[in-house]
Write a protein that holds these residues in place. Structure first.
Motif, PDB file in Angstrom:
ATOM      1  N   PRO A 165       5.821   6.429  -8.219  1.00 36.19           N
ATOM      2  CA  PRO A 165       6.633   5.634  -7.065  1.00 36.19           C
ATOM      3  C   PRO A 165       6.385   5.926  -5.730  1.00 36.19           C
ATOM      4  O   PRO A 165       6.326   7.273  -5.303  1.00 36.19           O
ATOM      5  CB  PRO A 165       8.094   5.781  -7.500  1.00 36.19           C
ATOM      6  CG  PRO A 165       8.271   6.411  -8.755  1.00 36.19           C
ATOM      7  CD  PRO A 165       7.069   7.235  -8.911  1.00 36.19           C
ATOM      8  N   LYS A 166       6.514   5.041  -4.679  1.00 28.84           N
ATOM      9  CA  LYS A 166       6.510   5.348  -3.128  1.00 28.84           C
ATOM     10  C   LYS A 166       7.046   6.501  -2.511  1.00 28.84           C
ATOM     11  O   LYS A 166       6.690   7.245  -1.926  1.00 28.84           O
ATOM     12  CB  LYS A 166       6.497   4.182  -2.502  1.00 28.84           C
ATOM     13  CG  LYS A 166       5.251   3.180  -2.721  1.00 28.84           C
ATOM     14  CD  LYS A 166       5.266   2.131  -1.782  1.00 28.84           C
ATOM     15  CE  LYS A 166       4.352   1.004  -2.110  1.00 28.84           C
ATOM     16  NZ  LYS A 166       3.217   1.270  -2.670  1.00 28.84           N
ATOM     17  N   ASP A 167       8.337   6.784  -3.263  1.00 27.83           N
ATOM     18  CA  ASP A 167       9.107   7.696  -2.830  1.00 27.83           C
ATOM     19  C   ASP A 167       9.038   9.174  -3.598  1.00 27.83           C
ATOM     20  O   ASP A 167       9.987   9.907  -3.489  1.00 27.83           O
ATOM     21  CB  ASP A 167      10.592   7.553  -2.861  1.00 27.83           C
ATOM     22  CG  ASP A 167      11.151   7.047  -4.440  1.00 27.83           C
ATOM     23  OD1 ASP A 167      10.361   6.865  -5.223  1.00 27.83           O
ATOM     24  OD2 ASP A 167      12.280   6.841  -4.660  1.00 27.83           O
ATOM     25  N   GLY A 168       7.878   9.129  -4.011  1.00 32.10           N
ATOM     26  CA  GLY A 168       7.729  10.525  -5.017  1.00 32.10           C
ATOM     27  C   GLY A 168       7.950  10.278  -6.498  1.00 32.10           C
ATOM     28  O   GLY A 168       7.734   9.344  -6.976  1.00 32.10           O
ATOM     29  N   GLY A 169       8.399  11.303  -6.994  1.00 36.67           N
ATOM     30  CA  GLY A 169       8.413  11.022  -8.761  1.00 36.67           C
ATOM     31  C   GLY A 169       8.061  12.341  -9.274  1.00 36.67           C
ATOM     32  O   GLY A 169       7.983  13.381  -8.850  1.00 36.67           O
TER      33      GLY A 169
END
Length: 182
Positions: A165-169
């Motif tokens: 995901p764009k916010d990390g993961g």
């Protein structure tokens, strides 16, 4: 007089010994070719408790060894190339399904060699896993090694970054399902 004669004889022996020496530089042995495959470390990409719940160590270890031997055979059968360092990733899912990826730094092995390694490794029977997939990596150097893979440590294929995901993961079951859907 005896001392002078002995000293003269010794000096003559040293001079003659030196004269008999080859004064040419010793020939330099030809550089030995780099080892085609050198296995390095084994990396568990999932936490230890998850791995232990999903696969028996007694089954995983022989599988990883057999996969490394298969990869080595494919590398040795390939034409020698510029040195490469990297990670052979092995994902195993319930039902005896397995998939392999090769991640290297620059220079990378040829596409043909990578395909041969993947094919050889995927032919190795996978161990039984339960409850979800496992992911293991085998570090290696081929033909003397090269630069390590850039990015995450331990490395993952570059295209896997697009699955986060764009916010990390995290590298978890959901992530692995996106990387290798059923």
């Amino acid at each position: 007089m005896k001392k002078a004669a002995t000293a003269s004889i010794m000096a003559l022996a040293v001079v003659m010994g030196l004269a008999a020496c080859n004064r040419e530089p010793a020939p330099v042995a030809a550089e030995t070719p780099a080892e085609a495959w050198v296995g390095k470390d084994v990396v568990l990409y999932l936490p230890d408790p998850v791995m232990k719940a999903r696969v028996e160590v007694a089954a995983l270890s022989p599988y990883v060894n057999a996969a490394a031997i298969a990869a080595e055979g494919a590398i040795r059968a390939a034409p020698a190339q510029a040195g490469a360092s990297g990670m052979l990733l092995l994902m195993v899912k319930p039902g005896g399904r397995s998939k392999a990826w090769v991640v290297t730094g620059e220079p990378a092995a040829s596409a043909e060699t990578v395909a041969a390694v993947v094919k050889a490794v995927e032919a190795v029977p996978a161990p039984a896993v339960r409850e979800g997939p496992i992911l293991v990596g085998v570090g290696f150097e081929a033909w003397g090694g090269g630069a390590p893979p850039a990015g995450a440590n331990p490395p993952i294929p570059r295209d896997w970054y697009s699955y986060f995901p764009k916010d990390g993961g995290r590298l978890d079951d959901a992530f692995m399902a996106r990387v290798w859907p059923d």
